[in-house]
Design an enzyme around this catalytic site. Structure first.
Site, PDB file in Angstrom:
ATOM      1  N   GLU A  70      33.844  39.606  53.042  1.00 13.95           N
ATOM      2  CA  GLU A  70      33.069  38.480  52.539  1.00 13.95           C
ATOM      3  C   GLU A  70      33.209  38.297  51.030  1.00 13.95           C
ATOM      4  O   GLU A  70      33.237  37.178  50.536  1.00 13.95           O
ATOM      5  CB  GLU A  70      31.594  38.698  52.874  1.00 13.95           C
ATOM      6  CG  GLU A  70      31.004  37.559  53.664  1.00 13.95           C
ATOM      7  CD  GLU A  70      29.577  37.882  54.048  1.00 13.95           C
ATOM      8  OE1 GLU A  70      28.735  36.998  53.886  1.00 13.95           O
ATOM      9  OE2 GLU A  70      29.324  39.031  54.466  1.00 13.95           O
ATOM     10  N   ASP A  71      33.256  39.396  50.299  1.00  9.84           N
ATOM     11  CA  ASP A  71      33.154  39.294  48.841  1.00  9.84           C
ATOM     12  C   ASP A  71      34.450  39.590  48.083  1.00  9.84           C
ATOM     13  O   ASP A  71      34.471  39.553  46.866  1.00  9.84           O
ATOM     14  CB  ASP A  71      32.056  40.243  48.327  1.00  9.84           C
ATOM     15  CG  ASP A  71      30.689  39.836  48.836  1.00  9.84           C
ATOM     16  OD1 ASP A  71      30.532  38.636  49.157  1.00  9.84           O
ATOM     17  OD2 ASP A  71      29.802  40.689  48.933  1.00  9.84           O
TER      18      ASP A  71
END
Ligand code: MN
Length: 719
Positions: free
Chosen positions: A87-88
């Protein structure tokens, strides 16, 4: 000391720490994925920072460290390090698959898919649960990582802006706390709730914390000594045990204060004791020894070993009257049960490589049911209902007309629902509709019901409601209201009694001035009461007598000997101005004596019953005797609609059709028959009826028309 529980901060934690900690509980573990996921995550998150200023990787370590505390398997811990890379960072799943294999990648993907929508309204709530449940049903470890992640985020919540704090804390209290609970992870659930509570109710939390700290200071030694006494008691009989006194969580204390509507001072079980023994047999033996030393409180003994809770929890619980008459809560369990109690599902799962904790596992039958429902129930409301039913089997889930979900204990009624909305909605509730149809207030609610409450302002709770209110919130609020109202009534009664006594002694005392005077306050203090209102309430409850109080403020006046109540009825009427009205407001504090069944028109008197209000007797009832200061003037108020129960007896010839004629006469006067009883002998019949009439006139008319029937010898009101 175990390395897992060393107080080392996350900043000081490095790869060696993780390796040593895992080896401690899983010496045979293949540690390669740990080394690799550690350095991969560290590299990918390089240059990213948390709001606290810490490198982002600290969060990944925090998450993995929680998983190690729960003694999870290597794949889960590796996925814990990696849980945010998809996600990051620029990482793609293929990269993970290549480096870490299918299993770990799968878990990381699962975690990434449950980024919760903002928690608002039933649609997004349902959607959140859907995602969570779906991921969980494929691999329960996804949820455990999510919980480890949330726990670290909650521990570092202070660095976020206020609005985010509130949102995240609310979501944690609504979803993650209960989920951890359902998975049997008591420790995690308690910590998540406590931190949420701290952000959602800052002031109350702080106050509670200070008070509990003070208690610990005051009683710490006592708790420690008591632990030793319990341990010695068991060891004397040859039981090997460990005893620990522990503080209950602030949130659980707060919940208790809320639900029972009681102040902190009234919470006596801030501490509880936990006894760990070797075997199941030792648990029962230990319970026996504790009970032979201290008296157990009836109804507080729970055997969760024979019947474990739905989340697998096992223990014996008891509360005993300990030294100084203080209740002591004690839990007895084996080490294994303790592991399950603290870590729940994680304890079952553990590091047993190769086992899969999926919906196929018998322990997760509930999870499988939700997944099946998920495919069928497209309506978010129905879906939520089924999820909550499975997650929290002891509760029912019902809806407001606007679609908001309310969780209530099994067996709850519209009264519980009304109080769950707002205290005033509960107090003023006069009716309810379930799924559009009007139902009695004591109707049991089922999951999925849509409940609408009808209120009328100025309407009040009834003592009756306690018979069918199930939730501790509703019961607490009703009790509180009754206490308050009783107190008000008692204060009024107390004033009347005092005034009566003053007139009786022909004292020149102005009532209004007296009620604000220092003399009366001093009299109160003399009786160990702190205010004039307390004194009046005590008078009203019958705990102290009016002559006694007047003797304190006017010792020179003479107390007259008590007059007989039957004779004093008239004098009482004269001397007592404020009169209890019957049939008006406050009716819940007025009861009619069963011995003489008064009805309107009868001469009546009220008799103060300790702590219960007034019982109304007929003025000549023989049950009233002595104790004249407890008698109070009582009047009928005009109220046509009330009905009163009265018993009449009829003597007549025993002839055919007699009964039919009598009942017809009763019906003609629009009188309800509650019950009847007939006996015949020697061609005579003795009949008695319990009937409902409006007042004395009504009764006379009825008795008149019965007397006119042919063959009736005598019609009488009983008593
Ligand atoms: Mn995270």
């Amino acid at each position: 000391m175990s390395i897992i529980h060393s107080p080392q901060s996350l900043e000081q934690t490095n790869i060696e720490w993780f390796i040593e900690a895992i080896k401690e509980y899983n010496p045979a573990a293949n540690l390669a994925p740990i080394y690799e996921s550690y350095s991969f995550s560290k590299m990918k998150h390089e240059g990213q920072f948390r709001k606290s200023g810490d490198p982002y990787f600290i969060h990944c370590m925090g998450t993995a460290r929680n998983l190690i505390e729960w003694r999870m398997d290597v794949d889960t811990i590796a996925a814990g390090f990696l849980h945010d890379v998809l996600e990051d960072t620029d990482t793609i799943p293929e990269e993970l698959r290549e480096k870490f294999g299918e299993e770990i990648t799968h878990i990381v993907e699962g975690v990434s898919k449950i980024s919760l929508l903002p928690f608002r309204g039933i649609e997004s709530q349902a959607e959140n649960f859907r995602k969570m449940i779906l991921a969980m049903s494929k691999d329960i470890r996804v949820t455990l990582i999510k919980l480890a992640d949330r726990l670290h985020n909650m521990r570092t919540l202070e660095y976020l802006p206020h609005r985010s704090q509130l949102r995240i804390a609310g979501e944690t209290l609504d979803i993650y706390g209960p989920l951890a609970q359902r998975l049997g992870m008591a420790e995690v659930s308690a910590e998540l709730q406590d931190i949420s509570f701290k952000y959602l109710n800052k002031e109350i939390h702080q106050e509670l914390e200070e008070r509990v700290e003070k208690e610990i200071k005051d009683r710490g030694k006592y708790i420690e000594n008591l632990s030793q006494v319990i341990a010695e008691t068991l060891k004397q009989s040859g039981l090997n045990c460990k005893v620990k006194g522990r503080r209950k969580s602030l949130y659980s204390i707060y919940q208790k204060m809320q639900s029972r509507d009681i102040p902190f001072e009234d919470i006596h079980d801030l501490f509880a004791f936990r006894v760990l023994v070797d075997t199941v047999g030792d648990c029962y033996a230990g319970l026996g020894m504790i009970h032979s030393r201290w008296k157990p409180v009836p109804g507080k003994i729970k055997d969760y070993i024979a019947t474990p809770k739905t989340n697998g929890y096992q223990s014996l619980h008891t509360t005993v009257i300990g030294p100084g008459g203080k209740p002591l809560e004690i839990q007895i369990r084996t080490q294994e049960m303790h592991e399950v109690a603290e870590h729940g599902i994680a304890a079952h799962w553990r590091y047993k490589e190769g086992s899969t904790a999926s919906a196929e596992d018998a322990r997760f039958l509930w999870l499988r049911r939700i997944v099946e429902d998920m495919q069928e129930l497209k309506n978010p409301r129905h879906f939520m209902e089924s999820v909550k039913l499975e997650l929290f089997p002891e509760e029912v889930y019902v809806f407001t007309p606007k679609g908001e979900v309310k969780g209530l204990p099994k067996g709850a009624t519209p009264i519980d629902f009304a109080y769950s909305i707002h205290t005033e909605v509960g107090h003023q509730c006069i009716g309810a509709k379930v799924n559009g149809a009007t139902v009695p207030l004591k109707e049991e609610l089922k999951s999925g019901d849509i409940v609408e409450i009808i209120t009328r302002s100025g309407s009040n709770p009834s003592r009756d409601w306690l018979r069918f209110a199930k939730s501790s919130r509703a019961r607490g609020k009703i009790r509180h209201w009754i206490r308050e109202a009783e107190r008000e009534e008692s204060i009024q009664l107390g004033q009347d009694l005092l005034e009566g006594e003053i007139q009786e002694r022909r004292l020149d005392i102005n009532m209004k001035k007296l009620l604000k005077s220092d003399e009366l306050l001093e009299a109160a203090n003399e009786l160990n009461l702190t205010s004039i209102d307390d004194l009046l309430a005590h008078l009203g409850y019958g705990k102290v007598s009016a002559p006694h109080v007047i003797n304190l403020i006017a010792p020179e006046s003479i107390e007259k000997p008590a007059a007989k109540p039957a004779q004093s009825d008239k004098t009482l009427r004269q001397k007592l101005k404020g009169s209890v009205k019957v049939g008006g407001l406050g009716q819940q504090f007025i009861r009619f004596a069963k011995c003489c069944n008064p009805i309107p028109g009868d001469e009546i008197v009220g008799y103060i019953t300790r702590g219960r209000g007034v019982t109304v007797h007929r003025a000549n009832c023989p049950e009233i005797s002595g104790d004249t200061e407890r008698i109070i003037q009582t009047q009928w108020e005009d109220e046509k609609e009330s009905v009163y129960t009265v018993e009449i007896s009829i003597e007549s010839d025993d002839r055919k059709g007699m009964l039919a004629e009598v009942t017809a006469a009763i019906a003609k006067e629009s009188v309800n028959i509650e019950s009847g009883n007939i006996s015949t002998a020697d061609a005579k019949a003795a009949t008695s009826f319990t009937v409902q009439v409006n007042d004395l006139d009504h009764l006379s008319r009825l008795m008149d028309s019965i007397s006119k029937i042919k063959g009736i010898k005598k019609v009488e009101r009983k008593n």
